[in-house]
Design a protein around this motif. Structure first.
Motif, PDB file in Angstrom:
ATOM      1  N   ASP A 158      33.318  49.703  20.403  1.00  0.00           N
ATOM      2  CA  ASP A 158      32.703  50.048  19.121  1.00  0.00           C
ATOM      3  C   ASP A 158      33.754  49.881  18.027  1.00  0.00           C
ATOM      4  OD1 ASP A 158      31.430  51.101  16.945  1.00  0.00           O
ATOM      5  OD2 ASP A 158      30.932  53.021  17.860  1.00  0.00           O
ATOM      6  N   LEU A 159      33.502  48.933  17.110  1.00  0.00           N
ATOM      7  CA  LEU A 159      34.440  48.656  16.018  1.00  0.00           C
ATOM      8  C   LEU A 159      33.954  49.230  14.690  1.00  0.00           C
ATOM      9  CD1 LEU A 159      35.212  44.925  16.898  1.00  0.00           C
ATOM     10  CD2 LEU A 159      36.567  46.940  17.485  1.00  0.00           C
ATOM     11  N   GLY A 160      33.056  50.199  14.751  1.00  0.00           N
ATOM     12  CA  GLY A 160      32.489  50.784  13.534  1.00  0.00           C
ATOM     13  C   GLY A 160      31.099  50.225  13.309  1.00  0.00           C
ATOM     14  N   LYS A 161      30.983  49.301  12.348  1.00  0.00           N
ATOM     15  CA  LYS A 161      29.682  48.674  12.095  1.00  0.00           C
ATOM     16  C   LYS A 161      29.339  47.641  13.158  1.00  0.00           C
ATOM     17  CE  LYS A 161      30.064  49.057   7.038  1.00  0.00           C
ATOM     18  NZ  LYS A 161      30.163  48.293   5.777  1.00  0.00           N
ATOM     19  N   PHE A 162      30.346  47.166  13.870  1.00  0.00           N
ATOM     20  CA  PHE A 162      30.145  46.057  14.794  1.00  0.00           C
ATOM     21  C   PHE A 162      30.581  46.454  16.200  1.00  0.00           C
ATOM     22  CE2 PHE A 162      31.753  44.424  10.665  1.00  0.00           C
ATOM     23  CZ  PHE A 162      30.511  44.094  10.136  1.00  0.00           C
ATOM     24  N   GLU A 163      30.290  45.562  17.137  1.00  0.00           N
ATOM     25  CA  GLU A 163      30.665  45.783  18.524  1.00  0.00           C
ATOM     26  C   GLU A 163      31.391  44.550  19.031  1.00  0.00           C
ATOM     27  OE1 GLU A 163      28.301  47.967  21.890  1.00  0.00           O
ATOM     28  OE2 GLU A 163      27.746  45.848  21.946  1.00  0.00           O
ATOM     29  N   GLY A 164      32.524  44.780  19.693  1.00  0.00           N
ATOM     30  CA  GLY A 164      33.281  43.688  20.279  1.00  0.00           C
ATOM     31  C   GLY A 164      33.197  43.744  21.789  1.00  0.00           C
ATOM     32  N   ILE A 165      33.523  42.624  22.436  1.00  0.00           N
ATOM     33  CA  ILE A 165      33.510  42.569  23.892  1.00  0.00           C
ATOM     34  C   ILE A 165      34.881  42.099  24.375  1.00  0.00           C
ATOM     35  CG2 ILE A 165      32.490  40.229  23.798  1.00  0.00           C
ATOM     36  CD1 ILE A 165      31.272  40.807  26.556  1.00  0.00           C
ATOM     37  N   MET A 166      35.441  42.845  25.326  1.00  0.00           N
ATOM     38  CA  MET A 166      36.684  42.425  25.967  1.00  0.00           C
ATOM     39  C   MET A 166      36.345  41.977  27.385  1.00  0.00           C
ATOM     40  SD  MET A 166      40.424  44.228  26.085  1.00  0.00           S
ATOM     41  CE  MET A 166      39.846  45.800  26.730  1.00  0.00           C
ATOM     42  N   PRO A 167      36.233  40.661  27.585  1.00  0.00           N
ATOM     43  CA  PRO A 167      35.866  40.158  28.919  1.00  0.00           C
ATOM     44  C   PRO A 167      36.913  40.569  29.952  1.00  0.00           C
ATOM     45  CG  PRO A 167      35.736  38.422  27.249  1.00  0.00           C
ATOM     46  CD  PRO A 167      36.449  39.577  26.620  1.00  0.00           C
ATOM     47  N   ASN A 168      36.509  40.581  31.185  1.00  0.00           N
ATOM     48  CA  ASN A 168      37.413  40.977  32.269  1.00  0.00           C
ATOM     49  C   ASN A 168      38.680  40.130  32.287  1.00  0.00           C
ATOM     50  OD1 ASN A 168      38.076  42.469  34.696  1.00  0.00           O
ATOM     51  ND2 ASN A 168      37.624  40.607  35.825  1.00  0.00           N
ATOM     52  N   ARG A 169      38.545  38.826  31.952  1.00  0.00           N
ATOM     53  CA  ARG A 169      39.706  37.938  31.978  1.00  0.00           C
ATOM     54  C   ARG A 169      40.728  38.288  30.903  1.00  0.00           C
ATOM     55  NH1 ARG A 169      35.593  35.136  29.439  1.00  0.00           N
ATOM     56  NH2 ARG A 169      36.093  34.374  27.337  1.00  0.00           N
ATOM     57  N   GLU A 170      40.300  39.021  29.858  1.00  0.00           N
ATOM     58  CA  GLU A 170      41.207  39.391  28.766  1.00  0.00           C
ATOM     59  C   GLU A 170      41.746  40.809  28.916  1.00  0.00           C
ATOM     60  OE1 GLU A 170      42.303  37.238  26.782  1.00  0.00           O
ATOM     61  OE2 GLU A 170      40.887  35.632  27.287  1.00  0.00           O
ATOM     62  N   ARG A 171      41.375  41.480  29.996  1.00  0.00           N
ATOM     63  CA  ARG A 171      41.917  42.812  30.263  1.00  0.00           C
ATOM     64  C   ARG A 171      43.296  42.691  30.907  1.00  0.00           C
ATOM     65  NH1 ARG A 171      37.342  46.522  33.106  1.00  0.00           N
ATOM     66  NH2 ARG A 171      39.151  47.915  33.132  1.00  0.00           N
ATOM     67  N   VAL A 172      44.073  43.756  30.804  1.00  0.00           N
ATOM     68  CA  VAL A 172      45.398  43.783  31.422  1.00  0.00           C
ATOM     69  C   VAL A 172      45.274  44.411  32.804  1.00  0.00           C
ATOM     70  CG1 VAL A 172      47.735  44.730  31.285  1.00  0.00           C
ATOM     71  CG2 VAL A 172      46.598  43.919  29.218  1.00  0.00           C
ATOM     72  N   GLN A 173      45.811  43.717  33.793  1.00  0.00           N
ATOM     73  CA  GLN A 173      45.753  44.229  35.160  1.00  0.00           C
ATOM     74  C   GLN A 173      46.463  45.585  35.218  1.00  0.00           C
ATOM     75  OE1 GLN A 173      47.303  41.486  38.038  1.00  0.00           O
ATOM     76  NE2 GLN A 173      47.282  42.974  39.694  1.00  0.00           N
ATOM     77  N   GLY A 174      45.778  46.556  35.782  1.00  0.00           N
ATOM     78  CA  GLY A 174      46.371  47.892  35.896  1.00  0.00           C
ATOM     79  C   GLY A 174      45.950  48.851  34.798  1.00  0.00           C
ATOM     80  N   GLU A 175      45.340  48.338  33.714  1.00  0.00           N
ATOM     81  CA  GLU A 175      44.869  49.219  32.653  1.00  0.00           C
ATOM     82  C   GLU A 175      43.438  49.669  32.951  1.00  0.00           C
ATOM     83  OE1 GLU A 175      47.276  47.950  28.562  1.00  0.00           O
ATOM     84  OE2 GLU A 175      45.135  47.571  28.729  1.00  0.00           O
ATOM     85  N   ASP A 176      43.219  50.955  32.924  1.00  0.00           N
ATOM     86  CA  ASP A 176      41.880  51.512  33.134  1.00  0.00           C
ATOM     87  C   ASP A 176      41.418  52.188  31.852  1.00  0.00           C
ATOM     88  OD1 ASP A 176      41.582  50.782  35.844  1.00  0.00           O
ATOM     89  OD2 ASP A 176      42.898  52.437  36.430  1.00  0.00           O
ATOM     90  N   TYR A 177      40.146  52.047  31.538  1.00  0.00           N
ATOM     91  CA  TYR A 177      39.591  52.636  30.323  1.00  0.00           C
ATOM     92  C   TYR A 177      38.440  53.564  30.677  1.00  0.00           C
ATOM     93  CZ  TYR A 177      41.814  48.250  28.900  1.00  0.00           C
ATOM     94  OH  TYR A 177      42.695  47.216  28.754  1.00  0.00           O
ATOM     95  N   ASN A 178      38.275  54.569  29.846  1.00  0.00           N
ATOM     96  CA  ASN A 178      37.142  55.482  29.985  1.00  0.00           C
ATOM     97  C   ASN A 178      36.324  55.454  28.705  1.00  0.00           C
ATOM     98  OD1 ASN A 178      37.907  56.608  32.589  1.00  0.00           O
ATOM     99  ND2 ASN A 178      39.611  57.566  31.480  1.00  0.00           N
ATOM    100  N   ILE A 179      35.037  55.740  28.818  1.00  0.00           N
ATOM    101  CA  ILE A 179      34.175  55.786  27.629  1.00  0.00           C
ATOM    102  C   ILE A 179      34.726  56.834  26.662  1.00  0.00           C
ATOM    103  CG2 ILE A 179      31.869  56.382  26.798  1.00  0.00           C
ATOM    104  CD1 ILE A 179      30.782  55.164  29.403  1.00  0.00           C
ATOM    105  N   GLY A 180      34.899  56.417  25.404  1.00  0.00           N
ATOM    106  CA  GLY A 180      35.448  57.309  24.389  1.00  0.00           C
ATOM    107  C   GLY A 180      36.917  57.070  24.099  1.00  0.00           C
ATOM    108  N   ASP A 181      37.602  56.271  24.955  1.00  0.00           N
ATOM    109  CA  ASP A 181      39.022  55.972  24.717  1.00  0.00           C
ATOM    110  C   ASP A 181      39.192  55.127  23.457  1.00  0.00           C
ATOM    111  OD1 ASP A 181      39.684  57.301  26.986  1.00  0.00           O
ATOM    112  OD2 ASP A 181      40.230  55.523  28.170  1.00  0.00           O
TER     113      ASP A 181
END
Length: 419
Positions: A158-181
């Motif tokens: 959630d970027l405010g007015k807009f929504e972005g997508i971070m595809p799996n290929r652009e994630r950092v190995q070992g980083e975990d995210y939770n809803i609200g982070d």
């Protein structure tokens, strides 16, 4: 107009940031579409206009008709006889175009549900267009947002007015995210395809590190210091080559900051990914020496045509130069744009072996044994007769793989030499 439509206008204007005129235009289009579906023959009317009064809550539909002479009408849906037109305007003449109110009774109440669906489609399209217009020039920036949900392994932010997508290929190995982070990410691209515009985010791209340095280091933002290259294996290690336009400014020191404050902030954002800051050089020998630190290089050979750098290091520094799973050497190669090949320096080992061989030959002549046995005895610690006389016979027998009687004979000769 009903309250839910008014609320919809308010929502899209205030929450989504869509201009009120665009929202009303979408509503007008929706009511015209509803009119054409509801009124028999309306599809044949070429020009219709909706007039929405957002204050009074009234909607009127107007049709533009061509004035024709009485009895000459060829299109009952788009023509109006002169006599009828002159009742509205006494000066009307054949060939004129006049607007007539064709709004059915209770049209606003009946049409609102039909109009609402069409309006939503138009507003969603307007929202997508606005996303593209606002973000198309922001590719390459860092944005902050909140993790909203997950779609398979993709992270929706959630970027405010807009929504972005971070595809799996652009994630950092070992980083975990939770809803609200809360997370920061690099805007990799804004794609405007069939499904509408998408804001593609990345935390693994090398330019994410570049933008972090630009934000953290004033000397980079004012271009006193330049980042000449970045090589990254996201989540593990990044090498950054820097160079200063001002000889008085140390580029590495500027990036590290007082007591490492600047680079610590960047490492914290990267979840403790190791960051090496290297002084850039045009000289491949100097550059590779900096890139492979902390290893000490024994020799450097450069093949300019093939763009290969051969380096040798001591046995103790070999693991430092190559790095874990070859990471240090691999990142150095990417950073330089050269093939960096690391080998162990065997010259000292060869020199040592030559010395041992010479000493063993002399010892063999003194004790009357073969060079092979003398070399084994030397490696066992018996470099000279003085050391041999203190060795037990069974130890010599085990080291040289001979009998104890033969070992005792060697001890006798060694004692005779010592006196």
């Amino acid at each position: 107009m009903t309250n839910d439509i008014v609320a919809l206008i308010e929502y899209y204007e205030k929450e989504k940031g869509i201009d009120r005129a665009k929202v009303v235009a979408a509503l007008e289009f929706a009511f015209i579409s509803a009119y054409r579906k509801m009124v028999p023959g309306a599809e044949a009317i070429e020009t219709l206009r909706a007039d929405v009064d957002t204050k009074k809550g009234e909607t009127k539909i107007f049709a533009s008709l061509n004035v024709v002479a009485d009895g000459e009408s060829a299109d009952k849906f788009n023509d109006v006889p002169l006599a009828v037109a002159q009742k509205r305007n006494a000066g009307a003449q054949p060939g004129d175009v006049m607007e007539f109110n064709v709004t059915p009774k209770d049209f606003g109440r009946i049409a609102v549900q039909t109009a609402k669906q069409t309006m939503m489609q138009r507003l969603r399209q307007a929202e997508k267009e606005m996303i593209y217009e606002e973000f198309k020039d922001r590719a390459g920036d860092i944005v902050s947002g909140t993790v909203r949900r997950f779609e398979r392994n993709d992270v929706m932010v959630d970027l405010g007015k807009f929504e972005g997508i971070m595809p799996n290929r652009e994630r950092v190995q070992g980083e975990d995210y939770n809803i609200g982070d809360r997370i920061r990410a690099y805007v990799l691209a804004v794609e405007n395809e069939g499904r509408g515009p998408e804001i593609i985010l990345s935390r693994s791209h090398p330019n994410f590190v570049r933008r972090l340095f630009e934000a953290e280091v004033n000397e980079i933002s004012d271009r006193t210091v330049e980042i000449r290259g970045i090589a990254r294996e996201a989540g593990f290690r990044t090498k950054v080559a820097v160079w200063s336009n001002d000889p008085k400014v140390d580029p590495v020191g500027a990036c590290v900051g007082m007591r490492g404050a600047r680079v610590k902030n960047i490492v914290r954002e990267l979840n403790n990914e190791k960051v090496d800051i290297i002084r850039w050089s045009e000289d491949p020998k100097e550059f590779v020496r900096e890139a492979l630190k902390p290893a000490e290089l024994r020799s450097i050979t450069v093949d300019t045509e093939a763009k290969i750098v051969h380096v040798t290091v001591d046995e103790l520094d070999l693991s430092k130069a190559i790095g874990r799973k070859g990471q240090n050497a691999r990142l150095s190669s990417r950073l330089m744009g050269w093939d960096v090949q690391v080998r162990r320096d065997e010259s000292k080992e060869e020199q040592f072996k030559e010395k041992i061989g010479g000493a063993a030959h002399t010892l063999g002549e003194q004790l009357g044994i073969t060079d092979e046995l003398a070399e084994k005895l030397t490696f066992a610690g018996g470099f000279n007769p003085e050391l041999i006389v203190d060795m037990p016979a069974d130890y010599i027998a085990g080291a040289l793989q001979i009998s104890e009687d033969e070992a005792e004979a060697i001890l006798v000769r060694a004692r005779a030499l010592v006196g």
